[in-house]
Design an enzyme around this catalytic site. Structure first.
Site, PDB file in Angstrom:
ATOM      1  N   ASP A   3      38.607  40.714  29.376  1.00 39.04           N
ATOM      2  CA  ASP A   3      39.663  41.320  28.585  1.00 39.04           C
ATOM      3  C   ASP A   3      40.841  41.624  29.517  1.00 39.04           C
ATOM      4  O   ASP A   3      40.691  41.612  30.745  1.00 39.04           O
ATOM      5  CB  ASP A   3      39.094  42.594  27.945  1.00 39.04           C
ATOM      6  CG  ASP A   3      40.157  43.485  27.351  1.00 39.04           C
ATOM      7  OD1 ASP A   3      40.971  42.992  26.562  1.00 39.04           O
ATOM      8  OD2 ASP A   3      40.170  44.686  27.697  1.00 39.04           O
ATOM      9  N   PHE A   4      41.998  41.916  28.937  1.00 40.29           N
ATOM     10  CA  PHE A   4      43.191  42.205  29.749  1.00 40.29           C
ATOM     11  C   PHE A   4      43.410  43.713  29.871  1.00 40.29           C
ATOM     12  O   PHE A   4      43.090  44.314  30.896  1.00 40.29           O
ATOM     13  CB  PHE A   4      44.419  41.516  29.133  1.00 40.29           C
ATOM     14  CG  PHE A   4      45.654  41.590  29.982  1.00 40.29           C
ATOM     15  CD1 PHE A   4      45.911  40.639  30.946  1.00 40.29           C
ATOM     16  CD2 PHE A   4      46.577  42.616  29.810  1.00 40.29           C
ATOM     17  CE1 PHE A   4      47.053  40.703  31.739  1.00 40.29           C
ATOM     18  CE2 PHE A   4      47.720  42.702  30.586  1.00 40.29           C
ATOM     19  CZ  PHE A   4      47.963  41.742  31.551  1.00 40.29           C
ATOM     20  N   ASP A   5      43.920  44.351  28.814  1.00 41.23           N
ATOM     21  CA  ASP A   5      44.255  45.772  28.858  1.00 41.23           C
ATOM     22  C   ASP A   5      42.997  46.635  28.977  1.00 41.23           C
ATOM     23  O   ASP A   5      42.072  46.520  28.178  1.00 41.23           O
ATOM     24  CB  ASP A   5      45.037  46.177  27.601  1.00 41.23           C
ATOM     25  CG  ASP A   5      46.399  45.520  27.540  1.00 41.23           C
ATOM     26  OD1 ASP A   5      47.289  45.957  28.281  1.00 41.23           O
ATOM     27  OD2 ASP A   5      46.567  44.564  26.761  1.00 41.23           O
TER      28      ASP A   5
ATOM     29  N   ASP B 273      36.492  46.629  27.798  1.00 41.50           N
ATOM     30  CA  ASP B 273      36.541  48.092  27.825  1.00 41.50           C
ATOM     31  C   ASP B 273      36.642  48.737  26.454  1.00 41.50           C
ATOM     32  O   ASP B 273      36.431  49.942  26.320  1.00 41.50           O
ATOM     33  CB  ASP B 273      37.755  48.551  28.642  1.00 41.50           C
ATOM     34  CG  ASP B 273      39.058  48.414  27.852  1.00 41.50           C
ATOM     35  OD1 ASP B 273      39.744  49.436  27.643  1.00 41.50           O
ATOM     36  OD2 ASP B 273      39.373  47.287  27.430  1.00 41.50           O
TER      37      ASP B 273
END
Length: 268
Positions: A29-31, A208
């Protein structure tokens, strides 16, 4: 640090990754995973050391992927990811694909345009600090900057859900955010499709937030099909659902970077 799993299934996957790194898919994932959560989504940047760690991992394994709700190009620009060989970015939950500086993106469904027109009017009375992020194929309502972000989120939940029903979209909840997006694609579907395309024999996925649970579900399903997978949680106090199911829990994006550095050292 040595990369260790707190579960037997995760340990099996780590062993498979080390045995056949060239057939491994490592997805993130990124954020909140590679990039620390910030009040302004436009201010997001990768954690210190993340670019170098991703580039080194991409040299060691079959494919490194970023699977994000953001537009693929936005993730590339915010992350400074252009030029990393062996990296693919699946944006908009897999609707878009960026690879080798080439973007493949379909037109958004008409429901997104309708929601774009109606959403600002529907949240006019929302508390100060509530903001809309236009992702092209999706719209996100952020409450993090409101005085009481959880209260604001709950006030808007029904409004956003009703709009989603009228426009044929679905609501993806997250960390002080409600996202309106097209149905039929999630991070789990994107992960499974990419793993099948690559013929991956081992998978690592790190996330997350609640939207990453679909990728965890995909890992669980792939395990039942004989493909080892390890679930990594970028831990936070805001979301605990992933930590409960993860094989490895690290301390936010800096912990993810340290994990990547340790893994590449063990693969070298």
């Amino acid at each position: 640090m040595n990369v260790e799993s707190r579960t037997a299934a995760g340990a099996e996957a780590l062993a498979a990754i080390k045995a056949r790194p060239g057939k491994t898919l490592a997805a993130f994932d990124f954020d909140g995973t590679l990039s620390p959560i910030v009040d302004d989504p436009d201010a997001a940047r990768l954690a210190d050391g993340a670019i170098a760690a991703l580039a080194e991992l991409a040299r060691q394994v079959g494919k490194v992927a970023i699977i994000t709700g953001r537009p693929a190009v936005t993730a590339v620009e915010k992350g400074g990811l252009s030029g990393i060989e062996g990296l693919v970015v699946l944006g908009q939950y897999g609707r878009e694909r960026w690879e080798d500086d080439v973007l493949d993106a379909p037109e958004p469904p008409p429901g997104v345009d309708e929601a774009r027109r109606k959403l600002p009017r529907l949240i006019e009375s929302a508390p100060e600090g509530v903001a809309i992020e236009d992702k092209g194929h999706a719209l996100a309502v952020h409450t993090r900057r409101a005085a009481e972000p959880e209260v604001a989120l709950e006030r808007l939940r029904g409004i956003v859900a009703a709009l989603a029903e009228r426009t044929g979209l679905v609501v993806e909840p997250g960390r002080f955010v409600l996202e309106l997006r097209p149905p039929g694609m999630d991070k789990g579907a994107a992960l499974r499709a990419l793993a099948a395309e690559l013929g991956s024999v081992a998978i690592l996925y790190a996330g997350d937030d609640l939207g990453d649970l679909a990728a965890y579900d995909a890992i669980d399903a792939l395990r039942e099909e004989g493909v080892p997978g390890v679930k990594v949680c970028s831990g936070s106090d805001e979301v605990t659902a992933l930590a409960d199911r993860a094989d490895i829990v690290v301390d936010g994006p800096p912990g993810v970077v340290r994990l990547l550095e340790s893994l590449t050292n063990e693969l070298f």
